[in-house]
Write a protein that holds these residues in place. Structure first.
Motif, PDB file in Angstrom:
ATOM      1  N   ASP A  57       2.694  13.246  10.804  1.00 39.20           N
ATOM      2  CA  ASP A  57       3.545  12.061  10.835  1.00 39.20           C
ATOM      3  C   ASP A  57       3.181  11.097   9.714  1.00 39.20           C
ATOM      4  O   ASP A  57       2.020  11.032   9.298  1.00 39.20           O
ATOM      5  N   GLY A  58       4.164  10.297   9.300  1.00 38.45           N
ATOM      6  CA  GLY A  58       3.861   9.195   8.398  1.00 38.45           C
ATOM      7  C   GLY A  58       2.996   8.166   9.108  1.00 38.45           C
ATOM      8  O   GLY A  58       1.976   7.725   8.601  1.00 38.45           O
ATOM      9  N   LEU A  59       3.406   7.784  10.332  1.00 38.89           N
ATOM     10  CA  LEU A  59       2.656   6.864  11.185  1.00 38.89           C
ATOM     11  C   LEU A  59       2.625   7.440  12.581  1.00 38.89           C
ATOM     12  O   LEU A  59       3.677   7.694  13.172  1.00 38.89           O
ATOM     13  N   LEU A  60       1.425   7.679  13.131  1.00 43.99           N
ATOM     14  CA  LEU A  60       1.247   8.130  14.507  1.00 43.99           C
ATOM     15  C   LEU A  60       0.513   7.039  15.264  1.00 43.99           C
ATOM     16  O   LEU A  60      -0.576   6.617  14.862  1.00 43.99           O
TER      17      LEU A  60
ATOM     18  N   VAL B  16       4.358   2.102   1.873  1.00 36.59           N
ATOM     19  CA  VAL B  16       5.151   3.315   1.669  1.00 36.59           C
ATOM     20  C   VAL B  16       4.271   4.507   2.019  1.00 36.59           C
ATOM     21  O   VAL B  16       3.216   4.702   1.409  1.00 36.59           O
ATOM     22  N   VAL B  17       4.699   5.283   3.019  1.00 39.41           N
ATOM     23  CA  VAL B  17       3.967   6.485   3.419  1.00 39.41           C
ATOM     24  C   VAL B  17       4.885   7.669   3.205  1.00 39.41           C
ATOM     25  O   VAL B  17       5.965   7.742   3.793  1.00 39.41           O
TER      26      VAL B  17
ATOM     27  N   THR C 158       6.201  15.685   6.962  1.00 38.30           N
ATOM     28  CA  THR C 158       6.503  17.009   7.489  1.00 38.30           C
ATOM     29  C   THR C 158       6.721  17.041   8.993  1.00 38.30           C
ATOM     30  O   THR C 158       7.093  18.077   9.526  1.00 38.30           O
ATOM     31  N   LEU C 159       6.526  15.922   9.687  1.00 39.98           N
ATOM     32  CA  LEU C 159       6.828  15.856  11.109  1.00 39.98           C
ATOM     33  C   LEU C 159       7.788  14.684  11.316  1.00 39.98           C
ATOM     34  O   LEU C 159       8.954  14.790  11.003  1.00 39.98           O
ATOM     35  N   HIS C 160       7.305  13.552  11.764  1.00 35.97           N
ATOM     36  CA  HIS C 160       8.139  12.373  12.002  1.00 35.97           C
ATOM     37  C   HIS C 160       7.774  11.275  11.012  1.00 35.97           C
ATOM     38  O   HIS C 160       6.641  11.213  10.541  1.00 35.97           O
ATOM     39  N   GLY C 161       8.720  10.390  10.756  1.00 38.14           N
ATOM     40  CA  GLY C 161       8.382   9.197   9.981  1.00 38.14           C
ATOM     41  C   GLY C 161       7.424   8.333  10.787  1.00 38.14           C
ATOM     42  O   GLY C 161       6.346   7.987  10.344  1.00 38.14           O
ATOM     43  N   ILE C 162       7.844   8.005  12.026  1.00 37.29           N
ATOM     44  CA  ILE C 162       7.025   7.243  12.968  1.00 37.29           C
ATOM     45  C   ILE C 162       7.045   7.971  14.296  1.00 37.29           C
ATOM     46  O   ILE C 162       8.118   8.310  14.808  1.00 37.29           O
ATOM     47  N   GLU C 163       5.862   8.215  14.869  1.00 44.90           N
ATOM     48  CA  GLU C 163       5.765   8.785  16.212  1.00 44.90           C
ATOM     49  C   GLU C 163       4.882   7.899  17.071  1.00 44.90           C
ATOM     50  O   GLU C 163       3.805   7.472  16.654  1.00 44.90           O
TER      51      GLU C 163
ATOM     52  N   LEU D 203       0.843  -1.189   0.000  1.00 47.31           N
ATOM     53  CA  LEU D 203       0.000   0.000   0.000  1.00 47.31           C
ATOM     54  C   LEU D 203       0.878   1.239   0.000  1.00 47.31           C
ATOM     55  O   LEU D 203       1.805   1.352   0.806  1.00 47.31           O
ATOM     56  N   SER D 204       0.585   2.175  -0.887  1.00 47.34           N
ATOM     57  CA  SER D 204       1.276   3.456  -0.935  1.00 47.34           C
ATOM     58  C   SER D 204       0.297   4.543  -0.505  1.00 47.34           C
ATOM     59  O   SER D 204      -0.804   4.637  -1.051  1.00 47.34           O
ATOM     60  N   ILE D 205       0.691   5.336   0.498  1.00 48.19           N
ATOM     61  CA  ILE D 205      -0.120   6.460   0.971  1.00 48.19           C
ATOM     62  C   ILE D 205       0.722   7.706   0.763  1.00 48.19           C
ATOM     63  O   ILE D 205       1.832   7.809   1.284  1.00 48.19           O
ATOM     64  N   ARG D 206       0.182   8.672   0.019  1.00 57.79           N
ATOM     65  CA  ARG D 206       0.999   9.849  -0.290  1.00 57.79           C
ATOM     66  C   ARG D 206       0.189  11.137  -0.250  1.00 57.79           C
ATOM     67  O   ARG D 206      -1.008  11.153  -0.559  1.00 57.79           O
ATOM     68  N   ASN D 207       0.894  12.202   0.156  1.00 61.85           N
ATOM     69  CA  ASN D 207       0.381  13.576   0.095  1.00 61.85           C
ATOM     70  C   ASN D 207      -0.936  13.778   0.838  1.00 61.85           C
ATOM     71  O   ASN D 207      -1.831  14.469   0.362  1.00 61.85           O
ATOM     72  N   THR D 208      -1.041  13.205   2.053  1.00 63.31           N
ATOM     73  CA  THR D 208      -2.240  13.404   2.860  1.00 63.31           C
ATOM     74  C   THR D 208      -2.167  14.733   3.600  1.00 63.31           C
ATOM     75  O   THR D 208      -1.090  15.245   3.871  1.00 63.31           O
ATOM     76  N   GLY D 209      -3.329  15.271   3.949  1.00 67.08           N
ATOM     77  CA  GLY D 209      -3.375  16.468   4.781  1.00 67.08           C
ATOM     78  C   GLY D 209      -3.194  16.116   6.243  1.00 67.08           C
ATOM     79  O   GLY D 209      -2.645  16.885   7.022  1.00 67.08           O
ATOM     80  N   GLY D 210      -3.654  14.931   6.638  1.00 65.93           N
ATOM     81  CA  GLY D 210      -3.481  14.428   7.999  1.00 65.93           C
ATOM     82  C   GLY D 210      -2.316  13.458   8.056  1.00 65.93           C
ATOM     83  O   GLY D 210      -1.522  13.364   7.117  1.00 65.93           O
ATOM     84  N   HIS D 211      -2.213  12.732   9.177  1.00 64.20           N
ATOM     85  CA  HIS D 211      -1.178  11.710   9.307  1.00 64.20           C
ATOM     86  C   HIS D 211      -1.405  10.655   8.227  1.00 64.20           C
ATOM     87  O   HIS D 211      -2.553  10.344   7.887  1.00 64.20           O
ATOM     88  N   GLY D 212      -0.335  10.089   7.712  1.00 68.49           N
ATOM     89  CA  GLY D 212      -0.490   9.039   6.712  1.00 68.49           C
ATOM     90  C   GLY D 212      -1.295   7.880   7.276  1.00 68.49           C
ATOM     91  O   GLY D 212      -2.275   7.432   6.688  1.00 68.49           O
ATOM     92  N   ILE D 213      -0.876   7.390   8.448  1.00 62.69           N
ATOM     93  CA  ILE D 213      -1.594   6.338   9.181  1.00 62.69           C
ATOM     94  C   ILE D 213      -1.717   6.814  10.618  1.00 62.69           C
ATOM     95  O   ILE D 213      -0.732   7.238  11.219  1.00 62.69           O
ATOM     96  N   ASN D 214      -2.926   6.730  11.183  1.00 56.40           N
ATOM     97  CA  ASN D 214      -3.196   7.205  12.534  1.00 56.40           C
ATOM     98  C   ASN D 214      -3.823   6.073  13.337  1.00 56.40           C
ATOM     99  O   ASN D 214      -4.910   5.613  13.012  1.00 56.40           O
TER     100      ASN D 214
END
Length: 185
Positions: free
Chosen positions: A70-73, A58-59, A96-101, A34-45
């Protein structure tokens, strides 16, 4: 998604919210290819439940400067990232924040395999080119039953600040990982 035809979730140039939300009532969820790109929110929350992330996720490009994401929060529940050798790379890049938080009562378990040569930006689980940190763990200090996060085989490479930032009170074990070419390691 399928390895030969991965699924893409496109945030329409940051106009959409999160790409994937795991919350109360969702139980256990599995993502791969799964590719997740250019979201306004976290890629995965992840706010509760269990998220299992396999190969080929790929986020990239979560958030914009005014609303960094974050990519993944993982703020509750647990995320398990397991990518064995020979599988498609899973990565959280250019967010724009962390890859993984990991924050609040959340926890994460990463099991990846480093690629050759060591050190390098090769491996099966990568966090790279994120604005604040590749990996940030800031769990609630003193919370009862706080789960320990386990990081093994993670590559944090060329993040624009920290490779990993682990704040006091967090429960975490890091083994066999690479943190290199970050502004602050």
């Amino acid at each position: 998604g399928d390895p030969s035809a991965p699924l893409t979730l496109d945030g329409n140039n940051h106009l959409a919210g999160s790409g994937v939300q795991v919350a109360a009532g969702t139980g256990s969820t599995t993502l791969s290819n799964l590719s997740i790109r250019n979201t306004g929110g976290h890629g995965i929350n992840v706010t509760s439940g269990t998220l299992n992330i396999g190969a080929g996720v790929v986020v990239t490009g979560a958030g914009v400067a005014a609303t960094a994401r974050d990519g993944l929060l993982v703020s509750g529940g647990v995320a398990n990232i397991v990518v064995p050798a020979g599988q498609a790379q899973t990565s959280f890049n250019n967010n724009t924040l962390h890859g993984i938080e990991v924050s609040g009562l959340g926890s994460i378990n990463v099991t990846g395999v480093l690629g050759a040569p060591v050190p390098s930006n090769n491996g099966t689980v990568i966090v790279a080119n994120n604005t604040t940190a590749g990996l940030r763990i800031n769990q609630n200090v003193g919370a009862a039953n706080l789960a320990t996060s386990s990081i093994s085989g993670l590559v944090a490479w060329a993040n624009r600040n920290h490779g990993a930032r682990i704040l006091g009170g967090s429960h975490v074990k890091v083994r066999g990982s690479v943190f290199g070419s970050n502004l602050v390691d």
